[in-house]
Design a protein around this motif. Structure first.
Motif, PDB file in Angstrom:
ATOM      1  N   ASP A 292     -31.457 -10.062  14.860  1.00 17.20           N
ATOM      2  CA  ASP A 292     -32.911 -10.173  14.786  1.00 17.20           C
ATOM      3  C   ASP A 292     -33.317 -11.196  13.734  1.00 17.20           C
ATOM      4  O   ASP A 292     -34.275 -11.961  13.932  1.00 17.20           O
ATOM      5  CB  ASP A 292     -33.529  -8.816  14.440  1.00 17.20           C
ATOM      6  CG  ASP A 292     -33.439  -7.812  15.579  1.00 17.20           C
ATOM      7  OD1 ASP A 292     -33.198  -8.243  16.732  1.00 17.20           O
ATOM      8  OD2 ASP A 292     -33.606  -6.614  15.313  1.00 17.20           O
ATOM      9  N   HIS A 295     -33.131 -14.608  15.237  1.00 10.94           N
ATOM     10  CA  HIS A 295     -34.244 -14.849  16.164  1.00 10.94           C
ATOM     11  C   HIS A 295     -35.540 -15.109  15.399  1.00 10.94           C
ATOM     12  O   HIS A 295     -36.317 -16.004  15.768  1.00 10.94           O
ATOM     13  CB  HIS A 295     -34.415 -13.653  17.104  1.00 10.94           C
ATOM     14  CG  HIS A 295     -33.433 -13.631  18.229  1.00 10.94           C
ATOM     15  ND1 HIS A 295     -32.307 -12.827  18.234  1.00 10.94           N
ATOM     16  CD2 HIS A 295     -33.392 -14.330  19.402  1.00 10.94           C
ATOM     17  CE1 HIS A 295     -31.628 -13.024  19.352  1.00 10.94           C
ATOM     18  NE2 HIS A 295     -32.263 -13.932  20.078  1.00 10.94           N
ATOM     19  N   HIS A 296     -35.810 -14.334  14.349  1.00 11.30           N
ATOM     20  CA  HIS A 296     -37.019 -14.570  13.556  1.00 11.30           C
ATOM     21  C   HIS A 296     -36.979 -15.947  12.896  1.00 11.30           C
ATOM     22  O   HIS A 296     -37.995 -16.653  12.843  1.00 11.30           O
ATOM     23  CB  HIS A 296     -37.167 -13.480  12.484  1.00 11.30           C
ATOM     24  CG  HIS A 296     -37.302 -12.093  13.017  1.00 11.30           C
ATOM     25  ND1 HIS A 296     -37.959 -11.820  14.196  1.00 11.30           N
ATOM     26  CD2 HIS A 296     -36.874 -10.892  12.514  1.00 11.30           C
ATOM     27  CE1 HIS A 296     -37.927 -10.502  14.407  1.00 11.30           C
ATOM     28  NE2 HIS A 296     -37.275  -9.930  13.412  1.00 11.30           N
ATOM     29  N   ALA A 299     -37.735 -18.557  15.402  1.00 12.82           N
ATOM     30  CA  ALA A 299     -39.169 -18.545  15.724  1.00 12.82           C
ATOM     31  C   ALA A 299     -39.980 -19.244  14.648  1.00 12.82           C
ATOM     32  O   ALA A 299     -40.950 -19.963  14.946  1.00 12.82           O
ATOM     33  CB  ALA A 299     -39.644 -17.111  15.906  1.00 12.82           C
ATOM     34  N   GLY A 300     -39.596 -19.057  13.379  1.00 13.52           N
ATOM     35  CA  GLY A 300     -40.297 -19.748  12.311  1.00 13.52           C
ATOM     36  C   GLY A 300     -40.140 -21.253  12.406  1.00 13.52           C
ATOM     37  O   GLY A 300     -41.104 -22.008  12.229  1.00 13.52           O
ATOM     38  N   GLY A 384     -40.708 -17.199   9.502  1.00 15.17           N
ATOM     39  CA  GLY A 384     -40.457 -16.417  10.705  1.00 15.17           C
ATOM     40  C   GLY A 384     -39.806 -15.081  10.397  1.00 15.17           C
ATOM     41  O   GLY A 384     -40.135 -14.053  11.014  1.00 15.17           O
ATOM     42  N   VAL A 385     -38.887 -15.065   9.409  1.00 19.94           N
ATOM     43  CA  VAL A 385     -38.212 -13.823   9.036  1.00 19.94           C
ATOM     44  C   VAL A 385     -39.212 -12.848   8.425  1.00 19.94           C
ATOM     45  O   VAL A 385     -39.238 -11.655   8.769  1.00 19.94           O
ATOM     46  CB  VAL A 385     -37.055 -14.114   8.055  1.00 19.94           C
ATOM     47  CG1 VAL A 385     -36.459 -12.820   7.507  1.00 19.94           C
ATOM     48  CG2 VAL A 385     -35.970 -14.945   8.752  1.00 19.94           C
ATOM     49  N   ARG A 387     -42.445 -12.707   8.780  1.00 19.42           N
ATOM     50  CA  ARG A 387     -43.475 -12.265   9.731  1.00 19.42           C
ATOM     51  C   ARG A 387     -42.881 -11.666  11.002  1.00 19.42           C
ATOM     52  O   ARG A 387     -43.605 -11.279  11.902  1.00 19.42           O
ATOM     53  CB  ARG A 387     -44.371 -13.457  10.076  1.00 19.42           C
ATOM     54  CG  ARG A 387     -45.168 -13.993   8.886  1.00 19.42           C
ATOM     55  CD  ARG A 387     -45.720 -15.381   9.159  1.00 19.42           C
ATOM     56  NE  ARG A 387     -46.580 -15.406  10.335  1.00 19.42           N
ATOM     57  CZ  ARG A 387     -46.960 -16.521  10.963  1.00 19.42           C
ATOM     58  NH1 ARG A 387     -46.531 -17.699  10.532  1.00 19.42           N
ATOM     59  NH2 ARG A 387     -47.742 -16.459  12.015  1.00 19.42           N
ATOM     60  N   ARG A 388     -41.565 -11.609  11.047  1.00 18.23           N
ATOM     61  CA  ARG A 388     -40.845 -11.047  12.195  1.00 18.23           C
ATOM     62  C   ARG A 388     -41.323 -11.698  13.501  1.00 18.23           C
ATOM     63  O   ARG A 388     -41.622 -11.015  14.495  1.00 18.23           O
ATOM     64  CB  ARG A 388     -41.006  -9.529  12.239  1.00 18.23           C
ATOM     65  CG  ARG A 388     -40.492  -8.838  10.988  1.00 18.23           C
ATOM     66  CD  ARG A 388     -40.597  -7.328  11.079  1.00 18.23           C
ATOM     67  NE  ARG A 388     -39.721  -6.791  12.115  1.00 18.23           N
ATOM     68  CZ  ARG A 388     -38.427  -6.555  11.936  1.00 18.23           C
ATOM     69  NH1 ARG A 388     -37.848  -6.829  10.781  1.00 18.23           N
ATOM     70  NH2 ARG A 388     -37.695  -6.046  12.915  1.00 18.23           N
ATOM     71  N   LEU A 389     -41.379 -13.018  13.486  1.00 14.97           N
ATOM     72  CA  LEU A 389     -41.839 -13.759  14.662  1.00 14.97           C
ATOM     73  C   LEU A 389     -40.806 -13.688  15.780  1.00 14.97           C
ATOM     74  O   LEU A 389     -39.600 -13.566  15.538  1.00 14.97           O
ATOM     75  CB  LEU A 389     -42.109 -15.221  14.294  1.00 14.97           C
ATOM     76  CG  LEU A 389     -43.202 -15.466  13.246  1.00 14.97           C
ATOM     77  CD1 LEU A 389     -43.347 -16.963  12.983  1.00 14.97           C
ATOM     78  CD2 LEU A 389     -44.533 -14.864  13.681  1.00 14.97           C
ATOM     79  N   ASP A 390     -41.275 -13.777  17.003  1.00 14.76           N
ATOM     80  CA  ASP A 390     -40.430 -13.689  18.197  1.00 14.76           C
ATOM     81  C   ASP A 390     -40.369 -15.058  18.867  1.00 14.76           C
ATOM     82  O   ASP A 390     -41.410 -15.607  19.247  1.00 14.76           O
ATOM     83  CB  ASP A 390     -41.009 -12.658  19.163  1.00 14.76           C
ATOM     84  CG  ASP A 390     -40.160 -12.480  20.423  1.00 14.76           C
ATOM     85  OD1 ASP A 390     -39.104 -13.132  20.528  1.00 14.76           O
ATOM     86  OD2 ASP A 390     -40.575 -11.704  21.306  1.00 14.76           O
TER      87      ASP A 390
END
Length: 471
Positions: A292, A295-296, A299-300, A384-385, A387-390
């Protein structure tokens, strides 16, 4: 490029030098004092020690200090006009409101980076930080920017591991030195003497080579070095540029890292590989695949990619390379082994699946300042990490086969098509403008806008030649 556990040792430290290497950059906490530097300079009969830094154009600059006064300059640093960090590619200082061009800073050499220069007998070099006269990090120091990004990662509990993967073109008398095919054994033979000298020189300054191969365009080659903690990785890239170009001159050649040195060539990338580590590789999911956190992070990077492009592809010439269909990462998406995606997830190696999990930022090229490029990617990924962006699903097909409508439907964004567009995107990105800080953000955008303006008035052939020689 693969990042292996064996290559890293402890992720909290840089790669250590070999015990047999008396002179060369060292890793981890400082282990070389000013007294050590003076003794080594005397022992190896060094006359000039270059205090080097990388400017906002990605050009390596410096001042040479004579051996007789080196002790004093190691204490005081070397005076430098702040206007040097305001100069554009044509070497003209740009007016920036509130920036005192008559002021000075100091180039403070890092003793741990001392290296003899194999191509320049009697000379050595150290990489430096730019400090104010009272010894504080200056707001336009590139190494300080990367240090700040690494500190942000540490606050989140992560160590950053990275490696740059540059391509370069060998020229003789202005034309490609060889015309071998990709991975062509004949091209190995043609360049063998030079490449072996380069690998040995890199080893002598503490930079370990992982792979070498001839690349796609005539005269194009790639030497891949092992990954390291972030600051060391950027330093390693600087040494690689120094020695690649310096040894080429010794062999009657010229090496250029320009994105597209000559019209019609495919272009040189400088792919950036990154991973975060905490109790092992935080990008590797238990069992297999991406975590995860990975992925975050992706996304960032994708969220800030238009703005990042101004730091990864920071020259007018960059956009002759950053086009679709050339594996330059011109599509704003990610994918597993998708070489057209801006963020590629490379295949892992059997036997070290966790250790070789990383992401590759493909748009980066050889005109980028490595400290700014890597620092900005870290900041974007950490955003991204936090804000837990997807990032959405990976792109599993060649994006060149999809219509523009289908690309939009899949969330594939369009990267800036020119330096002007990239700078505008950077200026709209609140996060990156904030972390760049003052005066760096104002200097950087002013310099890049000056390049756009001034190079637009030049014939295309002169623009190619300018980048060819500068980089």
């Amino acid at each position: 490029m693969t990042i292996t556990s064996a290559a890293l040792g402890s992720v909290a430290t840089d790669l250590p030098r070999s015990s047999a290497d008396e002179v060369g950059p060292v890793g981890g906490s400082p282990r070389r004092t000013a007294a050590d530097v003076l003794a080594l300079v005397e022992r190896h009969d060094v006359e000039i020690v270059r205090f080097l830094w990388v400017d906002h154009n990605g050009i390596l600059r410096g001042k040479g200090v004579a051996r007789d006064v080196l002790a004093g300059r190691l204490r005081s640093g070397v005076p430098l006009s702040v206007g040097r960090q305001a100069a554009n590619l044509l070497d003209q200082a740009q007016p920036v409101p509130g920036f005192a061009v008559m002021d000075e800073v100091r180039i403070s050499a890092d003793p741990d980076t001392l290296a003899l220069l194999p191509h320049a007998p009697g000379s050595a070099a150290m990489l430096g930080d730019l400090l104010t006269r009272d010894g504080a990090p200056w707001g336009a120091c590139p190494r300080a920017f990367l240090r700040d990004a690494v500190a942000e990662a540490h606050q989140e509990g992560y160590a950053v591991v990275a490696a740059f993967e540059p391509e370069f073109t060998l020229l003789r008398d202005g034309v490609p030195f060889d015309d071998g095919l990709t991975l062509d054994n004949e091209a190995f033979d043609v360049t063998n003497d030079y490449v072996i000298a380069l690998i040995r020189a890199l080893r002598s300054v503490g930079v370990a080579v992982e792979q070498y191969h001839p690349e796609t365009s005539p005269g194009q080659h790639e030497v891949t070095v092992r990954p390291a903690a972030a600051l060391r990785a950027a330093d390693n890239h600087v040494w690689q540029r120094i020695l690649t170009r310096g040894l080429a001159r010794q062999h009657g050649l010229r090496a250029t890292f320009a994105p597209v040195p000559l019209s019609g060539l495919r272009g040189n990338g400088n792919h950036l590989h990154v991973s975060l580590w905490r109790d092992g590789n935080a990008f590797a999911a238990p069992g297999a695949g991406l975590s995860d956190v990975a992925h975050h992070f992706i996304a960032g990077v994708l969220t800030h990619l238009p703005a990042l492009t101004a730091l990864l592809c920071p020259s007018v010439n960059s956009y002759a390379r950053l086009v679709r269909g050339r594996w330059a990462g011109a599509y704003g998406c990610y994918g597993f082994d998708n070489r057209e995606a801006a963020v590629r997830v490379p295949s892992v190696l059997g036997g070290d699946e966790s250790g070789t999990t990383n992401v590759e930022i493909k748009p980066c090229d050889g005109t980028a300042n490595p400290y700014l490029a890597l620092g900005a990617v870290i900041h974007a990924g950490l955003d991204g990490v936090r804000r837990r962006l997807d990032p959405g699903p990976p792109l599993t097909v060649d994006p060149n086969t999809l219509s523009d409508a289908e690309l939009r439907r899949r969330g594939v964004t369009v990267l800036p098509a020119s330096l002007a567009e990239a700078v505008a995107a950077l200026e709209r990105d609140d996060l990156l403008m904030s972390v760049l800080g003052s005066p760096r953000r104002d200097l950087y955008t002013a310099i890049k806008r000056a390049d756009v303006r001034d190079l637009a008035a030049m014939p295309e052939s002169e623009v190619y030649a300018l980048h060819n020689t500068r980089f």
